[in-house]
Design an enzyme around this catalytic site. Sequence first.
Site, PDB file in Angstrom:
ATOM      1  N   ASN A  85      26.201   8.169  28.613  1.00  0.00           N
ATOM      2  CA  ASN A  85      26.786   8.996  29.666  1.00  0.00           C
ATOM      3  C   ASN A  85      26.548  10.492  29.368  1.00  0.00           C
ATOM      4  OD1 ASN A  85      28.344   9.637  32.041  1.00  0.00           O
ATOM      5  ND2 ASN A  85      29.238   7.598  31.806  1.00  0.00           N
ATOM      6  N   ARG A  86      27.228  11.351  30.079  1.00  0.00           N
ATOM      7  CA  ARG A  86      26.838  12.762  30.063  1.00  0.00           C
ATOM      8  C   ARG A  86      27.597  13.621  29.056  1.00  0.00           C
ATOM      9  NH1 ARG A  86      26.099  10.627  34.906  1.00  0.00           N
ATOM     10  NH2 ARG A  86      24.199  11.184  36.016  1.00  0.00           N
ATOM     11  N   HIS A 111      22.846   9.780  28.190  1.00  0.00           N
ATOM     12  CA  HIS A 111      22.479   8.592  27.403  1.00  0.00           C
ATOM     13  C   HIS A 111      21.658   8.935  26.160  1.00  0.00           C
ATOM     14  CE1 HIS A 111      24.241   6.305  30.541  1.00  0.00           C
ATOM     15  NE2 HIS A 111      23.227   6.249  31.360  1.00  0.00           N
ATOM     16  N   HIS A 182      23.492  -1.177  29.019  1.00  0.00           N
ATOM     17  CA  HIS A 182      23.252  -0.668  30.374  1.00  0.00           C
ATOM     18  C   HIS A 182      22.583  -1.717  31.265  1.00  0.00           C
ATOM     19  CE1 HIS A 182      22.218   2.226  33.527  1.00  0.00           C
ATOM     20  NE2 HIS A 182      22.964   3.120  32.896  1.00  0.00           N
ATOM     21  N   TYR A 184      21.965  -4.012  34.405  1.00  0.00           N
ATOM     22  CA  TYR A 184      22.300  -4.053  35.833  1.00  0.00           C
ATOM     23  C   TYR A 184      22.417  -5.523  36.217  1.00  0.00           C
ATOM     24  CZ  TYR A 184      20.337   0.716  36.374  1.00  0.00           C
ATOM     25  OH  TYR A 184      20.044   2.047  36.277  1.00  0.00           O
ATOM     26  N   ASP A 254      30.066   5.898  40.305  1.00  0.00           N
ATOM     27  CA  ASP A 254      29.408   6.231  39.035  1.00  0.00           C
ATOM     28  C   ASP A 254      30.515   6.875  38.205  1.00  0.00           C
ATOM     29  OD1 ASP A 254      27.624   6.767  37.018  1.00  0.00           O
ATOM     30  OD2 ASP A 254      26.234   7.942  38.236  1.00  0.00           O
ATOM     31  N   GLU A 316      29.556  -0.579  32.365  1.00  0.00           N
ATOM     32  CA  GLU A 316      29.250  -0.071  31.027  1.00  0.00           C
ATOM     33  C   GLU A 316      30.561   0.197  30.301  1.00  0.00           C
ATOM     34  OE1 GLU A 316      26.854   3.501  31.576  1.00  0.00           O
ATOM     35  OE2 GLU A 316      26.252   2.680  33.501  1.00  0.00           O
TER      36      GLU A 316
END
Length: 352
Positions: A85-86, A111, A182, A184, A254, A316
Amino acid sequence: MINYTLPKPKDFEHNIDGKNTHLLTLTNRTGMQIALTDYGARLVSALVPDKYGNLVDVILGFDSIQGYLRAQEKYHGATAGRFCNRIANGKFTLEGQKYTLAQNNGSNSLHGGPGGFHERVWDRQVSFKKKIDFYYVSPDGEEGFPGELKTNVSYELTNENEIVIQFRATTDKTTVLNLTNHAYFNLNGEGNGDTQNHILHIPSEKFIPINAQQIPIGEEYPVRGTAFDFTTPKKIVKDLHAEEEQLRFAHGYDHTFVNIQPINTAAATAYAEQSGISLEVFTSEPGVHLYTGNFLTDDKGKSGHKYLKYGGFCLETQHYPDSPNHPDFPNVILHPGEVFESKTIYKFGVRK
Ligand code: BGC
């Protein structure tokens, strides 16, 4: 109907940065199969039985290493780290020392940066045909992070159709870390339509609101009365297109949900009516980040299947985004001598 099979090992034999890559597979007693690659310690496929007994691949991905190399910025199935993540502007201060990270998301670090763990070839060890351990030693200063981080991610396939993922890490200098998988998911099968019709249950009462750069504003908002209320199961599409600033900032969901469930209670459950397949997520992590594949753009995935917007969703498990800049968020600091440990279980089932 799509006939799902695992990718071929020879299509994963490649050499990246001087290290050979492989496809590894596990099968359990009920016939469930998973495939992983040491490139990014990734989950490539999970063939699980649907309500008719057919095996369905519920993980988006590619038939070969080349597919993953082309779509690196989508992080398909990858271990995201050192810091998933950020991190705002790729900057933080730790023990009075300022650190600047490699940026790859506007000015943010996402990430772990452009050369994050998803890009590395991990060492591997298979145990008793049911568990695969991946190992990576991230050098001091890699992507700007302090400390040599020894990291281990294991994937175990149980006879209860669970994928048990465990992370362990140690460092030789005080550092920060946040590790997640991660993958999907499309529980109707990858490439089989989008996932807006999946029914989601997230028992969280709070989520972490973000700004237009998708960085937490430092608060926790209650979900009640908002599009973020999944405390009663609902279809993803129900409020996905609602006029809410939080959804606008991220082009969909998100966002990190505050998880207070113990590891034996699902932190999130997803279900697809067409296949009857359900996914329960159990975790020791304080957050579950729901990402509805808002930035998927027409990738050609396995067997040429098109992955469009919302074609898959991620759940996640992780600490909150940008935690190094929010001392009141749950702790992401690891000191020398400590062992970081974290566990997440993806458990598949069918409802008839
Ligand atoms: C992030 C998204 C990002 C995506 C990249 C997700 O975990 O939250 O914002 O675009 O990863 O694949």
